[in-house]
Scaffold this active site. Structure first.
Site, PDB file in Angstrom:
ATOM      1  CD  GLU A   1      52.453  36.040  28.303  1.00  9.55           C
ATOM      2  OE1 GLU A   1      52.006  35.836  29.437  1.00  9.55           O
ATOM      3  OE2 GLU A   1      52.036  36.947  27.559  1.00  9.55           O
TER       4      GLU A   1
ATOM      5  NE  ARG B   1      35.542  36.093  28.922  1.00 13.14           N
ATOM      6  CZ  ARG B   1      36.070  35.783  30.085  1.00 13.14           C
ATOM      7  NH1 ARG B   1      35.444  36.143  31.186  1.00 13.14           N
ATOM      8  NH2 ARG B   1      37.221  35.151  30.175  1.00 13.14           N
TER       9      ARG B   1
END
Length: 673
Positions: free
Chosen positions: A200, A292
């Site tokens: 990216e 998470r």
């Protein structure tokens, strides 16, 4: 609610979950590797079972062994913590197939969000701004090189699976791409078991802001506001805080809405974090999804007054979210830093070894409102424990909460000053400089600032070091006099003048000499006087000390007429002096015995800087090498260390092969003399 859960992790997160379960009356089961048999999470859990060798692949990454323990112990659910298998969709599915509950999102949600590539594509489809890049499954180096050239430089290579700053590289030129790709894939494979990467565009000088989201199985999804994590070194978060000093209320609302939209789009359940990079103009771009609980979750807990682990347990047990979006409060300001066993002066090299001394500030109870100052310590070790080479070298998380940001920074400085670690080197001094740096105090730091200006955070000679050294000397003199009085009081002649530790001897004036070692520097000082009034020589010019008083660990005195106050810690071998802003560590050594220098043949050997495993050997005997050429790569504590030739020459001997475990200071490559 569950009656017993298994924690498939180690360290401070395992201890953190155990604390909440104990408060809720839930019994806990721990699993541990051979290296963790005496670890705190093993000692604190109600039950604990071994699952394999010290390497993560032999223990904490063995999902089948963990599930077998859960079934054997009668646990109803498994909490994954963070790291290891916490974002492994196959593990979540296997838990469900075994008739147990995974305390986290479903495997299906993870497959959409756990992969950075998949999450980025999802966000783009949902209308969330994303940075231009490549997220395809085709991973041929030639194709990735072409995609990198298309995206443009600078760009970032990122491991598609995992987190914690592992498997990430910035590439600024096309000629550097393939070498960085190989290194990134190898690190990702070692840390996460998968080497897929995504590319990216790299946004210069961005801020890193993440939004905590929570969803339940009843269709409710909310966010708990943001944490800013812009203080980073090589993509590893160093300081986290909430609220962000950069966001406006409008930007905060927009980012929260985007995070909730993403979670709802995939029916996300349990705790998750949507991470964004924010440019200097306030434009924000999706970066990744962490399926998470995050390492920095205590920051959110302190500003909201909530227990996120309890929320995880309740949601996993089928309950609805305890609060609606409108009920989420944000009071005061919280900051977290991480104390690591690492040496900032040696390139933040991770350390290992026994914690001979571990002194932390006394933690406070969590605040019921946002008004009071609070210090919180989350740790998986205590004094006497060992930091091993096999896992992350974190010693503790230090979190503070206060009414506003300036007060929180002041509270954090005081808490850091109370920390003292002996054994492996630590980053305490670095953190003390960090929280006083103008870029942190002003709230202007971006994610690349530390890497661009790291020298500003390193130890530098300072005028106050002289005062600190004088303070250490005076403390030693007062301690000698106190010991002499104690011995005299216990003797048969307590009033004997020979029992006075003032250095007086027949034929010459009173004089006492002391020696300290500070790093590679030796200080020899000579003092005349007693009872807190001294003349000290040996520092270029004499210094007059008056009115010195030692009360516990607090030393007050006048140095050449200037009043100073210090805090002291240490033992008979070492002295640590702190003036509230800086600390000086000294080793007390005998005055008339000098330490011998190293007899190692400088420039002829490449040694292991720490214990680790050899993952790559690039040299063979007889090779001609240049200065700085990479000869070997070792892996320790989930990071790679490149070992390079100290000079040009010929390789005489290579003493390790790929896969070998080596000890610190072991000679790995020898050059011909």
């Amino acid at each position: 609610m569950f009656s017993k859960i298994l924690i498939a992790n180690r360290g401070e997160i395992a201890c953190r979950v155990i604390r909440t379960c104990r408060r809720l009356g839930i019994r806990t089961v721990a699993v541990y590797s051979d290296a963790d048999a005496d670890a705190q999470h093993v000692r604190q859990a109600d039950e604990a079972y071994p699952i394999g060798g010290p390497r993560p692949t032999d223990s904490y990454l063995r999902g089948d062994a963990i599930i077998a323990v859960a079934l054997k112990s009668g646990a109803q659910a498994i909490h994954p913590g963070y790291g290891f298998l916490s974002e492994n969709a196959d593990f979540a599915d296997a838990i469900a197939a075994a008739g147990l509950v995974f305390i986290g999102p479903s495997g299906a949600s993870m497959r959409k969000m756990g992969s950075k590539a998949g999450a980025k594509e999802l966000m783009q489809a949902a209308g969330v701004p994303v940075v231009p890049g490549y997220t395809g499954e085709e991973q041929a180096p030639a194709l990735l090189q072409r995609e990198a050239d298309r995206i443009g430089y600078p760009l970032m290579i990122k491991a598609a699976h995992g987190g914690g700053g592992k498997g990430m590289r910035i590439v600024r030129d096309g000629d550097e791409f393939l070498a960085n790709l190989e290194s990134c894939q190898r690190e990702a494979r070692n840390a996460f078991g998968r080497d897929r990467v995504l590319l990216e565009r790299y946004v210069e000088r961005p801020r890193h802001v993440e939004i905590q989201v929570f969803g339940d199985a009843h269709g409710h999804t909310i966010h708990l506001n943001e944490r800013e994590c812009s203080a980073q070194r090589r993509y590893q978060k160093v300081l986290e805080e909430s609220p962000s000093p950069f966001l406006t209320p409008q930007l905060r609302a927009r980012m929260g809405e985007a995070a909730v939209l993403a979670a709802r789009a995939i029916d996300y359940v349990n705790a998750g974090t949507v991470e964004f990079i924010v440019d200097q103009g306030g434009g924000f771009y999706f970066m990744e999804i962490n399926t998470r609980l995050q390492v920095e979750h205590p920051v959110t807990e302190l500003v909201t007054g909530l227990d996120l682990v309890e929320w995880q347990l309740r949601v996993a047990a089928g309950e609805a979210l305890p609060l609606a979006q409108a009920d989420i409060a944000q009071q005061g300001h919280a900051i977290e830093v991480r104390l690591y066993a690492e040496d900032p002066e040696a390139g933040f090299l991770p350390g290992s070894g026994r914690l001979e001394r571990l002194r932390m500030p006394t933690p406070d109870a969590p605040p019921s409102t946002g008004s009071g100052q609070v210090v919180r310590i989350d740790s998986g070790v205590i004094e006497g424990d060992t930091v091993t080479i096999f896992y992350d070298p974190m010693i503790a998380k230090l979190i503070v909460h206060a009414a506003d940001r300036p007060c929180a920074l002041a509270c954090l400085r005081t808490a850091l000053a109370a920390c003292d670690i002996v054994g492996p080197k630590s980053n305490i001094d670095f953190l003390e400089r960090l929280v006083r740096h103008p870029a942190v105090v002003a709230g202007t730091i971006d994610t690349g600032y530390l890497d661009r200006h790291l020298d500003e955070f390193m130890s530098q000679p300072h005028a106050d070091d002289l005062d600190l050294l004088l303070g250490a000397t005076v403390a030693q003199l007062l301690a000698q006099e106190h010991d002499a009085r104690e011995r005299a009081a216990a003797s048969s002649d307590p009033t004997s003048p020979w029992a006075i530790a003032d250095g007086w001897r027949l034929g010459h004036g009173s004089r006492r000499s002391l020696a300290f070692v500070q790093g590679e520097q030796r200080h020899e000082l000579h003092a005349q006087g007693s009872a807190g009034d001294y003349r000290i020589d040996g520092l270029g010019q004499p210094h007059v000390i008056a009115g010195a008083r030692l009360a516990g660990t607090d030393l007050s005195l006048r140095i050449d007429g200037r009043g100073r106050r210090f805090t002291l810690s240490g033992d008979e071998r070492r002295v640590v002096v702190h003036d509230g802003e800086r600390r000086l560590r000294l080793q007390a050594v005998p005055m008339y015995r000098h330490e011998l220098g190293s007899t190692a043949s400088a420039g002829h050997q490449v040694v292991a800087p720490m214990p680790g495993r050899v993952v790559l050997v690039r040299a063979t005997a007889g090779d001609a090498v240049e200065a700085g050429q990479e000869l070997m790569v070792i892996e320790a504590m989930k990071m790679e260390l490149s070992l390079k030739a100290p000079r040009a020459g010929t390789v005489a001997e290579v003493r390790a092969v790929t896969g070998d475990f080596v000890e610190a200071d072991a000679v790995l490559v020898a050059l011909a003399s």
